[in-house]
Design an enzyme around this catalytic site. Structure first.
Site, short mmCIF file in Angstrom:
data_model
loop_
_atom_site.label_atom_id
_atom_site.label_comp_id
_atom_site.label_asym_id
_atom_site.label_seq_id
_atom_site.Cartn_x
_atom_site.Cartn_y
_atom_site.Cartn_z
N ASP A 129 40.16 46.90 45.56
CA ASP A 129 39.91 46.08 46.73
C ASP A 129 40.09 44.62 46.30
O ASP A 129 40.09 44.32 45.10
CB ASP A 129 38.48 46.34 47.21
CG ASP A 129 38.05 45.38 48.29
OD1 ASP A 129 38.79 45.20 49.27
OD2 ASP A 129 36.95 44.78 48.15
N ASP B 102 38.61 41.30 48.19
CA ASP B 102 37.45 40.44 48.35
C ASP B 102 36.21 41.04 47.71
O ASP B 102 35.84 42.19 47.99
CB ASP B 102 37.19 40.16 49.83
CG ASP B 102 38.34 39.41 50.49
OD1 ASP B 102 38.11 38.72 51.48
OD2 ASP B 102 39.48 39.51 49.99
#
EC number: 3.1.3.3
Length: 212
Positions: free
Chosen positions: A12, A14
């Protein structure tokens, strides 16, 4: 087709690859940082539908000039250990990819500098040099993250046991489940409960000993 790889690590963006929640940095440009931060937290805990939440949060970005992205990119901080992890995967002949509910406008600047091989994210619609408050195209949600992992594994000829996924939020759960090893990193409680392993220190170099 590239030569077969023994390893695919998908992160991922953020709060995993990056220390920031980029949408919050953009929202600050519109003076709406606090409201968007609260909505992002709820989405990452899995309390609301991710796609619905993203559309709502992006609507708060209406009117932000495209020129603001340069300021946002300058504020983004890579997570400690990310360069070491990327180097370790590449030393093993592996591939590092990122799939994000965030935005290409930032990842397109950050990912190449970190040595990322593939990345996928949402795009923000613009008109006359400002954001319209809408997402352009399909939203990268949890299902899209899992599908991206499978697509990249097929593209690079990675065997079923050679995939690792790393994420922090509820929208990463399907991706973590799709990988041979799903790691909760800097993660919300629901993700820590369901991941194969939890990485407690906010340091991606901690993943290196787990690489095959």
């Amino acid at each position: 087709m590239p030569d077969a790889s023994p390893l695919l690590v998908v992160l991922d963006a953020d709060s995993t690859l990056l220390r920031n929640e980029v949408i919050e940095l953009i929202a600050e440009e519109a003076g709406r940082g606090a409201e968007v931060a609260a909505a992002t937290e709820a989405a990452m805990r899995g309390e609301v539908d991710f796609a619905e939440s993203l559309r709502s949060r992006v609507s708060e970005l209406r009117g932000v000039p495209v020129a603001a992205f340069a300021r946002v990119v300058a504020r983004v901080e890579p997570t400690p250990g990310v360069r070491e992890l990327v180097a370790a995967v590449h030393e093993r002949g592996g591939v590092v990819a990122v799939v994000s509910g965030g935005f290409h406008e930032v990842l397109d600047e950050i990912a190449p500098a970190l040595g990322i091989d593939r990345w996928r994210a949402n795009r923000l619609e613009t008109a006359d040099g400002v954001l319209t408050g809408r997402v352009a195209g399909d939203i990268v949600d949890g299902a899209a993250k899992a599908a991206s992992l499978r697509e990249w594994a097929e593209e690079f000829g990675v065997p079923a046991g050679g995939t690792i996924a790393i994420g922090d939020g509820a929208n990463d759960l399907l991706m973590l489940a799709a990988a041979a090893l799903g790691l909760a990193f800097n993660a919300k409680p629901a993700v820590r409960e369901r991941a194969d392993l939890v990485i407690a220190p906010v340091d991606l170099a901690q993943v290196i000993p787990l690489l095959p």
